[in-house]
Design a protein around this motif. Structure first.
Motif, PDB file in Angstrom:
ATOM      1  N   THR A  26      36.038 -76.204 -62.370  1.00 45.32           N
ATOM      2  CA  THR A  26      36.635 -76.979 -61.281  1.00 45.32           C
ATOM      3  C   THR A  26      38.056 -76.505 -61.005  1.00 45.32           C
ATOM      4  O   THR A  26      38.474 -76.431 -59.845  1.00 45.32           O
ATOM      5  N   THR A  46      32.916 -83.050 -64.159  1.00 45.42           N
ATOM      6  CA  THR A  46      32.184 -82.931 -62.897  1.00 45.42           C
ATOM      7  C   THR A  46      30.746 -83.396 -63.136  1.00 45.42           C
ATOM      8  O   THR A  46      30.087 -82.887 -64.032  1.00 45.42           O
ATOM      9  N   ASP A  66      30.821 -76.120 -56.704  1.00 43.89           N
ATOM     10  CA  ASP A  66      31.274 -76.408 -58.070  1.00 43.89           C
ATOM     11  C   ASP A  66      30.183 -77.262 -58.691  1.00 43.89           C
ATOM     12  O   ASP A  66      29.716 -78.217 -58.077  1.00 43.89           O
TER      13      ASP A  66
HETATM   14 MG   LIG Z   1      34.345 -79.566 -63.478  1.00 44.24          MG
END
Ligand SMILES: [Mg+2]
Ligand SMILES: Nc1nc2c(ncn2[C@@H]2O[C@H](COP(=O)(O)OP(=O)(O)OP(=O)(O)O)[C@@H](O)[C@H]2O)c(=O)[nH]1
Length: 621
Positions: A26, A46, A66
């Motif tokens: 990220t 994430t 991502d």
């Molecule tokens: Mg991440």
């Protein structure tokens, strides 16, 4: 007629960032695309795919995904499944990526290579970003990227996502047309043997000595000192929330009061003045004053997140959580719920066991979210004397600590009860959780994090809180007092009737009609309970004192202590948050769990308030 899902893929080549948890995907994504997704030093930050756009060195535009981190391509939890589905081209509404940027943590090549080898076998073109190159270098790990590239058969670029090193090289590699065409040839051989061979070729097969993090962990994870340190940290946090906020809160209060006076003097007597002074300034200003406390709370949370302490705390609490049928895995989702239950509930996607995940979702709203902080702070400010106990400990901060603690105890109690109903709770599941190395928090990251928090809060104040406060003003002002009325107009208004109607439900727990009324808009955002009280009391004020009066002295002179305690107890459970219920519905895919949650929280809140009200009345009598 049958409905079918239509897949519409935006045009343009698609690139996906894949790697182990916490390797810096990220951070890299944010740098490449100019996004501001959440970055923190623990695995599982994430939990869903995020999209951004990147410009290559030659100016070509690419779409970038991502993805949640994963240890293997055999997903164990909902977040890992997202990544595996994207790689396989099974993700809804998304095509299979055209290129994979496999992000490897250079300080832990052995484990990271294992994922790379399986990703490579998916038959997609690959590039390796050898991230955390700065940390590796500081630890004396020298990796020959050219040699590694030769061994893996794909381009390898050294990157430092935190300061942007190597990103230009990465952007330049993406312009090579042959990169996109060819899936890298997968060399023969079993993975473990290949990894052993690669590490040997690079001269990295020797065992590493003790790292600085290990030394710190000897104290932080110590069975006796560890928990003491954790308790002291949390205790200090709540002390600071009150002690540090005093001055800035005073400034905001003074500014609001000044504005109210100015507006009161400028505007002629009438509805407009009432709207501005009683609705806008008394209501919205009453919430804004808590911004410093929220920022102080987040300052601590950000430092804890960035430093790498959080998974250690999870480790320390694993035994305790095991006793109520949860594992340390639930710790981070629950901790995120101190900001807001919604990201906390989302974070449960990293919990592999479905039962544990459900229990964690059910108890997440018992963690005191930051929207409840204004309510607590208002009541504490009004009813708890500002007094120093022994050793410079502030009584107000101590009460706040107790309230947060009460939420945690309640959550553990509910989990314990749920354990009785599910046999899975009795399984022993060892905590498999990565302990990242400690990082010094970057001042810039903390500043950005705080700024984002301030923005979120001010947007809430200027958006939903403002809108509902104004609506409440309208409901409290019209239809207006009849001829010959004795009380203030609000008592004859729609809101007055509604409040009195609700008060029949809440009277047994000590709430007057103003409080009962304030709970309704509080369902949209809890802080509104505070702004609603501000408006309702400003409108209830009789006499021609038109300036916005501070809420604190008003309620401390009109409510009894049992009522204040009862309201505090209510907000420990505070079942009334519509967006949380919506998030639970989304995550559990139905109305059943949110309905259960609403019912049990409401029941507990009522019970706790009833007990608190009656016990404190009896005590104080
Ligand atoms: Mg991440
Ligand atoms: N020193 C250093 N720290 C880095 C680097 N890249 C990322 N970090 C830090 O490493 C931590 C993890 O970064 P993230 O970007 O959240 O990792 P992630 O791979 O997205 O993690 P998940 O979303 O949990 O899979 C954060 O504390 C970052 O600030 C780097 O190149 N060098």
């Amino acid at each position: 007629m049958r409905e079918a899902v239509v897949h519409i893929h935006p045009a343009g080549p698609l690139l996906a960032l894949v790697g182990n948890p916490n390797c810096g995907k990220t951070a890299l994504f944010n740098r490449l695309t100019g996004s501001r997704q959440k970055v923190a030093n623990y695995a599982g930050v994430t939990v869903e795919r995020k999209e951004g756009r990147l410009k290559t060195a030659a100016g070509k535009l690419l779409r970038v995904l991502d993805l949640p981190g994963t240890y293997s391509l055999y997903p164990r939890s909902p977040d890992e499944r997202v990544t595996v589905d994207v790689l396989a081209g099974r993700a809804q509404g998304e095509k299979r990526p055209d290129l994979i940027v496999c992000v490897l943590d250079a300080t832990n090549l052995r484990r990271n290579l294992r994922l790379f080898l399986s990703v490579q076998r998916q038959g997609l073109p690959c590039v390796v970003a050898l991230n955390m190159a700065d940390l590796a270098q500081r630890r004396g790990i020298e990796i020959d990227t050219a040699k590694l590239s030769g061994l893996l058969g794909v381009p390898v670029i050294r990157t430092v996502a935190t300061d942007g090193h190597g990103l230009d090289d990465l952007r330049a590699v993406l312009d090579q047309p042959e990169l996109w065409k060819t899936a890298s040839a997968v060399p023969e051989g079993e993975d473990n043997a290949r990894i052993g061979h690669i590490l040997k070729e690079l001269g990295l097969d020797a065992l590493q000595g003790e790292l600085p993090s290990d030394k710190v962990d000897r104290i932080v994870l110590h069975p006796v000192f560890g928990p003491i340190l954790l308790a002291v940290l949390l205790f200090f946090l709540f002390q600071a929330v009150f002690a540090w906020a005093e001055a800035p809160m005073g400034w905001i209060e003074a500014a609001t009061a000044w504005l109210g006076e100015q507006a009161g003097a400028l505007l002629p007597e009438g509805h407009l003045r009432s709207l501005v002074v009683d609705g806008l300034i008394a209501g919205v200003g009453g919430v804004l004053v808590f911004l410093p406390q929220i920022l102080i709370l987040f300052f601590f949370i950000l430092i804890l997140e960035e430093s790498g302490y959080l998974p250690r705390a999870a480790f320390l609490l694993d035994r305790l959580m095991g006793s109520v049928g949860l594992s340390g895995r639930s710790f981070i989702p629950l901790l995120s719920s101190f900001a807001c239950a919604i990201p906390g509930i989302m974070a449960t996607r990293s919990i592999a066991n479905p039962r544990d995940r459900l229990v964690t979702i059910l108890i997440a709203p018992l963690m005191t979210c930051s929207a409840r902080l204004p309510v607590y702070a208002l009541l504490i400010g009004a009813f708890i004397p500002q007094r120093e106990l022994w050793g410079g400990i502030e009584l107000q901060g101590l009460v706040l600590f107790v309230l947060y603690f009460a939420g945690i105890i309640a959550a553990m109690a509910v989990a314990w009860v749920l354990k009785r109903f599910t046999d899975a709770g009795r399984q022993v599941r060892p905590l498999m959780m990565e302990l990242p190395s400690y990082h010094w928090p970057h001042a810039r990251n903390v500043a950005i994090g705080l700024w984002q928090r301030a923005e979120i809060f001010i947007k809430r104040v200027g958006g939903i809180i403002l809108a509902l406060t104004l609506l409440l003003w309208v409901l409290s002002t019209f239809p207006g007092a009849p001829e010959g009325a004795t009380g203030p107009a609000i008592e004859y208004s729609f809101a007055g009737y509604l409040g009195r109607g609700l008060a029949t439900i809440f009277e047994p727990i000590g709430f007057n009609w103003q409080i009962s009324l304030a709970l309704v808009p509080g369902m949209a955002a809890r802080e509104i309970a505070v702004s609603a009280l501000g408006t309702v009391y400003a409108l209830s004020a009789t006499g021609d004192d038109a300036t916005a009066q501070a809420l604190t002295p008003l309620i401390s002179s009109t409510w009894g202590l049992p009522t204040a305690f009862s309201l505090l107890a209510w907000f420990i459970f505070a079942p009334q948050c519509i967006s949380t219920l919506a998030a639970v519905k989304r995550e559990t895919g139905g109305y059943k769990i949110p309905a259960v949650m609403l019912a049990y929280l409401f029941g507990l809140a009522y019970l706790a308030s009833w007990l608190t009200f009656h016990i404190s009345r009896w005590w104080l009598a």
